[in-house]
Design an enzyme around this catalytic site. Structure first.
Site, short mmCIF file in Angstrom:
data_model
loop_
_atom_site.label_atom_id
_atom_site.label_comp_id
_atom_site.label_asym_id
_atom_site.label_seq_id
_atom_site.Cartn_x
_atom_site.Cartn_y
_atom_site.Cartn_z
N GLU A 179 0.83 -1.17 0.03
CA GLU A 179 -0.14 0.13 0.00
C GLU A 179 0.79 1.32 0.08
OE1 GLU A 179 -2.64 0.70 3.34
OE2 GLU A 179 -3.58 2.16 2.31
N LYS A 224 -2.49 -2.20 -3.14
CA LYS A 224 -3.64 -1.23 -2.44
C LYS A 224 -3.05 0.29 -3.00
CE LYS A 224 -6.04 -0.15 1.92
NZ LYS A 224 -6.72 -0.78 3.02
P1 13P Z 1 -9.37 4.13 4.15
O1 13P Z 1 -10.34 3.60 3.16
O2 13P Z 1 -9.99 4.77 5.58
O3 13P Z 1 -8.35 5.12 3.55
O4 13P Z 1 -8.18 3.34 4.97
C1 13P Z 1 -8.00 2.28 4.18
C2 13P Z 1 -6.63 1.85 4.98
O5 13P Z 1 -6.50 0.71 5.20
C3 13P Z 1 -5.58 2.70 5.02
O6 13P Z 1 -4.37 2.16 5.31
#
Ligand code: 13P
Length: 344
Positions: A179, A224
């Site tokens: 991510e 992600k």
């Molecule tokens: P949000 O969808 O609130 O951005 O959170 C997702 C997430 O796991 C951030 O690390």
């Protein structure tokens, strides 16, 4: 017999389903609880997560995986079933946030690097025993063009850490969610969508370069990313444009070997996060599956319907189920604004 990384990733990307990000750290969940006037104590964190994970329709039909925080992975329902087992029984995959948070990066004022690599191999081995089959590590890339941010130094350091993390996960039978979040909100977020596009493109290029160098198996990971959106206080564009620019940016950077893309919501409103995902899946024509891995956009309505009260558990579950269903439809590309109104 243990499942392969590819089998776990395929389960996480099941048709019409997506991932619930319920891995708020104790500090982050405090912010959420503050917004509804609930005290941040373990009993309330347990009660809130139990409400979500026992929402049967949402969990069995629309949720393919749940990202947990360390404390949550060790918790159980009040009647003694481990949360990881409840999630598995609903047909979803339990996962775990393993990073230790984004910390100020030495020598790079205003930028952050995510920490948590020390001792990670041993922690992953324990998490596997506790039932986790995927993990998450979030890197944060801030945009502030007037200060020359982000820098290549900060993007590279974060990409390297993501790749080190991903390799360790795969060594231990755990699918890494990679991510790299290019941030859209914050007080200085006046940039336009082109700026976000360029920063997201640079970031993903550098991340995949590091993943390749560190021998991460792209077929056994999930990306992600943020969607390509303007800054929260910048010039806004249509949902169609967000969808088209996001697909274009990912096509230019993400290898086809990656099985799945699961977006973060990043501060978008609930409905807009759903609409963007739905339009992208309607457009189609990309080599990966695309779904959600939302935190705020899946939980906000449920959190306020619950309000910390036992008598509101059913209302909280109904709100969660509604959002999960809308996002499940978005993952199939069948959602429309009429569905939203009919179901509400
Ligand atoms: P949000 O969808 O609130 O951005 O959170 C997702 C997430 O796991 C951030 O690390």
């Amino acid at each position: 017999m243990s499942e392969t990384l590819q089998e776990i990733a395929a389960a996480m990307m099941a048709d019409g389903q997506g991932i619930l990000a319920a891995d708020e750290s104790t500090g982050t969940i405090k912010k959420r609880f503050d917004s509804i006037g609930v005290e941040n104590v373990e009993a309330n964190r347990q009660a809130y997560r139990e409400m979500l994970f026992t929402a049967e329709e949402a969990m069995t039909k629309y949720i393919s995986g749940v990202i947990l925080f360390d404390e949550t992975l060790r918790q159980s329902t009040l009647d003694g079933r481990r949360f990881a087992d409840v999630i598995k029984a609903a047909g979803a995959v339990p996962g775990i946030k393993v990073d230790a948070g984004a910390k100020p990066m030495a020598g790079f004022p205003g930028e952050k690097v995510t920490e948590g690599l020390d001792g990670l191999r041993e922690r992953l081995q324990e998490y596997y025993k506790l039932g986790a089959r995927f993990a998450k590590w979030r890197a944060v890339i801030d945009i502030l063009p007037s200060e020359g941010l982000p820098t290549i130094g900060a993007i590279s350091a974060n990409a390297h850490a993501l790749a080190r993390y991903a390799a360790l996960c795969q060594e231990n039978g755990i699918v890494p969610i990679v991510e790299p979040e290019v941030i859209m909100d914050g007080p200085n977020s006046h940039h336009d969508i082109d700026t976000n596009y360029k920063v997201t493109e640079d970031t993903l290029n550098i991340v995949f370069d590091e993943l390749y160098k560190l021998r991460v198996d792209l077929t056994g990971m999930i990306l992600k990313p943020n969607m390509v959106v303007p800054g929260q206080n910048g010039p806004q564009v249509s949902p169609q444009e967000v969808a088209e620019r996001t697909i274009a940016c990912l096509k230019a950077t993400v290898p086809a070997a990656v099985p799945g893309i699961a977006y973060l919501s990043g501060g978008q409103s609930d409905e807009l996060a759903t609409e963007h995902l739905a339009i992208m899946n309607k457009i189609g024509g990309f080599p990966w599956k695309m779904t959600f891995s939302y935190g705020r956009a899946l939980q906000a309505a449920a959190l306020s319907a619950w309000g910390g009260k036992k008598e509101n558990v059913a209302a909280g579950q109904a709100a969660f189920t509604h959002r999960a269903k809308m996002n499940g439809m978005a993952a199939l590309g069948t959602w429309s604004a009429e569905d939203e109104r009919e179901a509400a």
